[in-house]
Design a protein around this motif. Structure first.
Motif, PDB file in Angstrom:
ATOM      1  N   ALA A 193      14.993 -16.724 -49.251  1.00 20.69           N
ATOM      2  CA  ALA A 193      14.427 -17.662 -48.141  1.00 20.69           C
ATOM      3  C   ALA A 193      15.031 -17.286 -47.070  1.00 20.69           C
ATOM      4  N   ALA A 194      16.306 -16.993 -46.819  1.00 19.04           N
ATOM      5  CA  ALA A 194      17.035 -16.640 -45.718  1.00 19.04           C
ATOM      6  C   ALA A 194      16.254 -15.453 -45.060  1.00 19.04           C
ATOM      7  N   SER A 195      15.999 -14.842 -45.828  1.00 18.84           N
ATOM      8  CA  SER A 195      15.292 -13.281 -45.242  1.00 18.84           C
ATOM      9  C   SER A 195      14.010 -13.699 -44.792  1.00 18.84           C
ATOM     10  N   ARG A 196      13.345 -14.374 -45.500  1.00 23.56           N
ATOM     11  CA  ARG A 196      11.832 -14.729 -45.025  1.00 23.56           C
ATOM     12  C   ARG A 196      11.949 -15.503 -43.640  1.00 23.56           C
ATOM     13  N   PHE A 197      13.034 -16.289 -43.644  1.00 30.49           N
ATOM     14  CA  PHE A 197      12.818 -17.218 -42.368  1.00 30.49           C
ATOM     15  C   PHE A 197      13.432 -16.584 -41.009  1.00 30.49           C
ATOM     16  N   ILE A 198      14.558 -15.753 -41.355  1.00 27.41           N
ATOM     17  CA  ILE A 198      15.021 -14.915 -40.226  1.00 27.41           C
ATOM     18  C   ILE A 198      14.190 -13.655 -39.822  1.00 27.41           C
ATOM     19  N   TRP A 219      21.608 -26.914 -34.084  1.00 26.81           N
ATOM     20  CA  TRP A 219      22.007 -28.267 -34.454  1.00 26.81           C
ATOM     21  C   TRP A 219      22.971 -28.006 -35.590  1.00 26.81           C
ATOM     22  N   TYR A 220      23.161 -26.879 -36.286  1.00 34.22           N
ATOM     23  CA  TYR A 220      23.739 -26.789 -37.696  1.00 34.22           C
ATOM     24  C   TYR A 220      24.937 -25.508 -37.357  1.00 34.22           C
ATOM     25  N   SER A 221      25.367 -25.653 -36.101  1.00 35.51           N
ATOM     26  CA  SER A 221      26.300 -24.418 -35.617  1.00 35.51           C
ATOM     27  C   SER A 221      27.408 -24.560 -36.211  1.00 35.51           C
ATOM     28  N   ARG A 222      27.991 -25.638 -36.909  1.00 38.45           N
ATOM     29  CA  ARG A 222      29.191 -25.974 -37.682  1.00 38.45           C
ATOM     30  C   ARG A 222      29.163 -24.999 -38.839  1.00 38.45           C
ATOM     31  N   ASP A 223      27.812 -25.098 -39.506  1.00 39.36           N
ATOM     32  CA  ASP A 223      27.713 -24.708 -40.695  1.00 39.36           C
ATOM     33  C   ASP A 223      27.507 -23.111 -40.501  1.00 39.36           C
ATOM     34  N   PHE A 224      27.130 -22.502 -39.408  1.00 41.96           N
ATOM     35  CA  PHE A 224      26.796 -21.097 -39.323  1.00 41.96           C
ATOM     36  C   PHE A 224      28.175 -20.320 -38.873  1.00 41.96           C
ATOM     37  N   LEU A 231      25.550 -14.363 -35.323  1.00 39.24           N
ATOM     38  CA  LEU A 231      24.822 -13.187 -35.311  1.00 39.24           C
ATOM     39  C   LEU A 231      24.867 -12.195 -36.380  1.00 39.24           C
ATOM     40  N   GLN A 232      26.210 -12.498 -36.948  1.00 34.62           N
ATOM     41  CA  GLN A 232      26.337 -11.460 -38.311  1.00 34.62           C
ATOM     42  C   GLN A 232      25.627 -11.777 -39.332  1.00 34.62           C
ATOM     43  N   HIS A 233      25.664 -13.197 -39.410  1.00 37.57           N
ATOM     44  CA  HIS A 233      24.546 -13.868 -40.375  1.00 37.57           C
ATOM     45  C   HIS A 233      23.195 -13.381 -40.212  1.00 37.57           C
ATOM     46  N   ILE A 234      22.568 -13.606 -39.234  1.00 42.32           N
ATOM     47  CA  ILE A 234      21.300 -13.291 -38.901  1.00 42.32           C
ATOM     48  C   ILE A 234      21.100 -11.863 -39.195  1.00 42.32           C
ATOM     49  N   ASN A 235      21.936 -10.897 -38.587  1.00 33.46           N
ATOM     50  CA  ASN A 235      21.656  -9.352 -38.759  1.00 33.46           C
ATOM     51  C   ASN A 235      21.792  -8.818 -40.006  1.00 33.46           C
ATOM     52  N   HIS A 236      22.618  -9.620 -40.918  1.00 30.96           N
ATOM     53  CA  HIS A 236      22.620  -9.240 -42.602  1.00 30.96           C
ATOM     54  C   HIS A 236      21.331  -9.406 -42.851  1.00 30.96           C
ATOM     55  N   TYR A 237      20.307 -10.230 -42.770  1.00 33.85           N
ATOM     56  CA  TYR A 237      19.034 -10.443 -43.041  1.00 33.85           C
ATOM     57  C   TYR A 237      17.950  -9.941 -42.414  1.00 33.85           C
ATOM     58  N   ARG A 238      18.114  -9.401 -41.160  1.00 28.93           N
ATOM     59  CA  ARG A 238      17.143  -8.814 -40.315  1.00 28.93           C
ATOM     60  C   ARG A 238      16.792  -7.401 -40.846  1.00 28.93           C
TER      61      ARG A 238
END
Length: 260
Positions: A193-198, A219-224, A231-238
């Motif tokens: 799901a993360a990969s599809r969205f990102i 909105w949910y910057s506290r969670d990320f 950016l590390q989270h996003i690039n992990h799935y890009r």
């Protein structure tokens, strides 16, 4: 004039929407860690198989096509879950229970109020959407969609991938997925799901001048986490075109994820 007013309200909602904090409802944090019983979600799967339209960048729901018999099937499924005590199951079964229930309740809300252009139209004139209204009763506890997402899921699991699992019936939201969440394959489902969205334009859109991220990350910057963690989270799935901090902005589309 009507169209202009709708557009102005949409812009206003994107700018002023404030995500609730994760604030635990302690009643729901218990579990039976060693329990291996499963919860049946096949009725929800039947509805997804019949009415969800999967496209490369987006899944859409055929709200207008749902038959009276299938409306009753959806109600039967929700009733089935509402009669259970999720605290009597292990954590993975609980997670699948709450996410599938949240998504089914959201679809039911749209069907019951269809036609409409955006879920934000629900909840009354002075409310931004229906998320605070009581929508289900479990163990004699009245719950809203916000209760499920922000007072159960987020504070118990502390997993930012929750935001890719719950669907708010909007084009900007992470997709309503074609498979129900299954307690035995949650990690792979959440990663998918993360990969599809990102890797979709609504999650991350890169142009020569700037990178546009979903407002979910704002909105949910506290969670990320901080910008570096995000950016590390996003690039992990890009899968390609990794992003950096240059000229980031946020955007979100509240229009209904309907297939006409």
């Amino acid at each position: 004039m009507r169209v202009l007013l709708s557009l102005l309200l949409m812009l206003w909602s994107v700018n002023l929407f404030a995500a609730p904090k994760a604030d635990l409802l302690p009643y729901w944090q218990d579990q039976l860690a060693t329990d291996q019983r499963q919860i049946d979600h096949h009725q929800w799967q039947q509805l997804l198989d019949k009415y969800l339209v999967v496209q490369p960048q987006q899944t859409l729901f055929r709200y207008d096509a749902v038959t009276p018999a299938d409306k009753q099937l959806l109600q039967n499924y929700i009733n089935h879950l509402a009669k259970l005590d999720p605290r009597q199951y292990n954590r993975n079964v609980q997670f699948a229970y709450w996410v599938n229930l949240y998504n089914a309740l959201t679809v039911q809300l749209i069907i019951d109020n269809y036609p409409l252009t955006s879920i934000t139209k629900l909840g009354g004139f002075f409310n931004f959407g229906p998320w605070d209204q009581v929508i289900v009763t479990i163990n004699n506890k009245f719950l809203s969609l916000n209760d499920i997402e922000h007072r159960i899921l987020r504070p118990i699991w502390h997993d930012p991938r929750i935001h890719y699992a719950v669907n708010c019936a909007s084009l900007g939201c992470p997709d309503l997925l074609p498979q129900v969440f299954d307690s035995q394959q949650l990690n792979s489902q959440l990663n998918a799901a993360a990969s599809r969205f990102i890797n979709s334009d609504k999650g991350v859109k890169i142009s020569l001048k700037q990178t546009t991220l979903s407002s979910i990350y704002d909105w949910y910057s506290r969670d990320f986490g901080n910008q570096q963690a995000l950016l590390q989270h996003i690039n992990h799935y890009r899968t390609d075109n990794k992003i950096n901090t240059n000229n980031l902005k946020y955007d979100y589309n509240w229009l209904l994820n309907q297939k006409l």
